[in-house]
Design an enzyme around this catalytic site. Sequence first.
Site, PDB file in Angstrom:
ATOM      1  N   ASP A  10       0.716  -0.955  -0.152  1.00 34.55           N
ATOM      2  CA  ASP A  10       0.053  -0.022  -0.529  1.00 34.55           C
ATOM      3  C   ASP A  10       1.307   1.179   0.167  1.00 34.55           C
ATOM      4  O   ASP A  10       1.540   1.307   0.815  1.00 34.55           O
ATOM      5  CB  ASP A  10      -0.921  -0.163   1.126  1.00 34.55           C
ATOM      6  CG  ASP A  10      -1.766   1.181   1.311  1.00 34.55           C
ATOM      7  OD1 ASP A  10      -1.951   1.459   0.654  1.00 34.55           O
ATOM      8  OD2 ASP A  10      -2.801   0.996   2.847  1.00 34.55           O
ATOM      9  N   ASP A 105      -2.883   2.579  -6.157  1.00 36.29           N
ATOM     10  CA  ASP A 105      -2.526   2.672  -4.821  1.00 36.29           C
ATOM     11  C   ASP A 105      -2.084   1.076  -4.112  1.00 36.29           C
ATOM     12  O   ASP A 105      -0.981   1.720  -3.131  1.00 36.29           O
ATOM     13  CB  ASP A 105      -1.829   3.382  -4.229  1.00 36.29           C
ATOM     14  CG  ASP A 105      -2.665   3.781  -3.207  1.00 36.29           C
ATOM     15  OD1 ASP A 105      -3.897   3.260  -3.340  1.00 36.29           O
ATOM     16  OD2 ASP A 105      -2.794   4.329  -2.491  1.00 36.29           O
ATOM     17  N   GLU A 106      -2.652  -0.530  -4.655  1.00 36.07           N
ATOM     18  CA  GLU A 106      -2.487  -0.829  -3.522  1.00 36.07           C
ATOM     19  C   GLU A 106      -3.242  -2.060  -4.250  1.00 36.07           C
ATOM     20  O   GLU A 106      -3.357  -2.480  -5.135  1.00 36.07           O
ATOM     21  CB  GLU A 106      -3.723  -0.776  -3.131  1.00 36.07           C
ATOM     22  CG  GLU A 106      -4.033  -1.259  -1.270  1.00 36.07           C
ATOM     23  CD  GLU A 106      -5.014  -1.178  -0.824  1.00 36.07           C
ATOM     24  OE1 GLU A 106      -6.036  -1.575   0.264  1.00 36.07           O
ATOM     25  OE2 GLU A 106      -6.583   0.080  -0.759  1.00 36.07           O
TER      26      GLU A 106
END
Length: 353
Positions: A10, A105-106
């Site tokens: 993350d 983003d993860e």
Amino acid sequence: MSDRKIIHIDMDAFYASVEMRDEPSYRNIPLAVGGSETQRGVISTCNYEARKFGVRSAMATGLARKLCPHLKVVPGRMQVYKDISRQIRAIFERYTQLIEPLSLDEAYLDVTDCTLHRGSATLIAQAIREDIRNELNLTASAGVAPIKFLAKVASDMNKPDGQFVIPPDRMQSIIDSLPLEKIPGVGKVSLKKLNDAGFYVCADIRQTDHMQLIRRFGRLGESLWNRSHGLDTRAVTPHRERKSVGVERTFSANISAFEDCWAVIEQRLFPELEVRLKKVPPERLIAKQGIKIKFADFQLTTIEYTRGRLELQAFRELLKEVLKRQNGREIRLIGLHVMLKPALEARQLLLDF
Ligand SMILES: [Mg+2]
């Protein structure tokens, strides 16, 4: 399942960190990326400086300003974030092909079969974070665990710029002390219900009868019971998403006149395409629509328009254009297709801006 090695990566305050990276004057001030105040905007991401004032993701910009009057709010640069997200993915691919992105983003990574760093998921997670830092000048946090939900829980434990590893033999003790609000999917409303019933940590759930939980909380009860026992059989699924939807027809006898081609498109192919498109998730947006023609000499040609939605009339224009390439040849196949925008992009549009 418990012999899996799953990493959840993350990025830390992703959009805000990118803005701070690219603009030095943003680095030591409370910063938020998000919508404008005039049009009921919300904060998309904020940096850690802003979080000290209570500013959070998905908060109305107006409220964020009340909490932090000197908050700097900048508009997002989605194209930049998407490009970086692609670069991050390229780093992941050095270690595994089993990558399941949850957003820009993860992502979950299954590194069970990765032989780098002696196969140590801890060292792999460290290496990935170092690659991201060295190459992109951004920080990421990681969680390592034998099951998905715990990997996600773990990536939050030493955030920002940290990682937390939950080996199989420590799984149950960590789960037992885990507050229920830390379980992904447990929202405020559910949490209140659970707390009112005397459930605070996973151990409270684990010590309760399965059927009783289901009677009381339905599907939530079922999934909490599973999580509390360390049961999460979900695999990391690198879904290849559908990029286009198309229909086509090969003729038993070749055709050649414009009106004959148009009749096939209007009466057959277009209605079929509409039906096929109904099966695509509604959040997928259309990027282009196009026609494919195969001539009697087997030469294939395609033509596309950029179109935000499906239009019969646009196909008529396309047909006129593409038949300029006919040069007297007969046609053995006509196809219609629609190109779809990436799912992430569509979802981000709905959520953020
Ligand atoms: Mg993040």
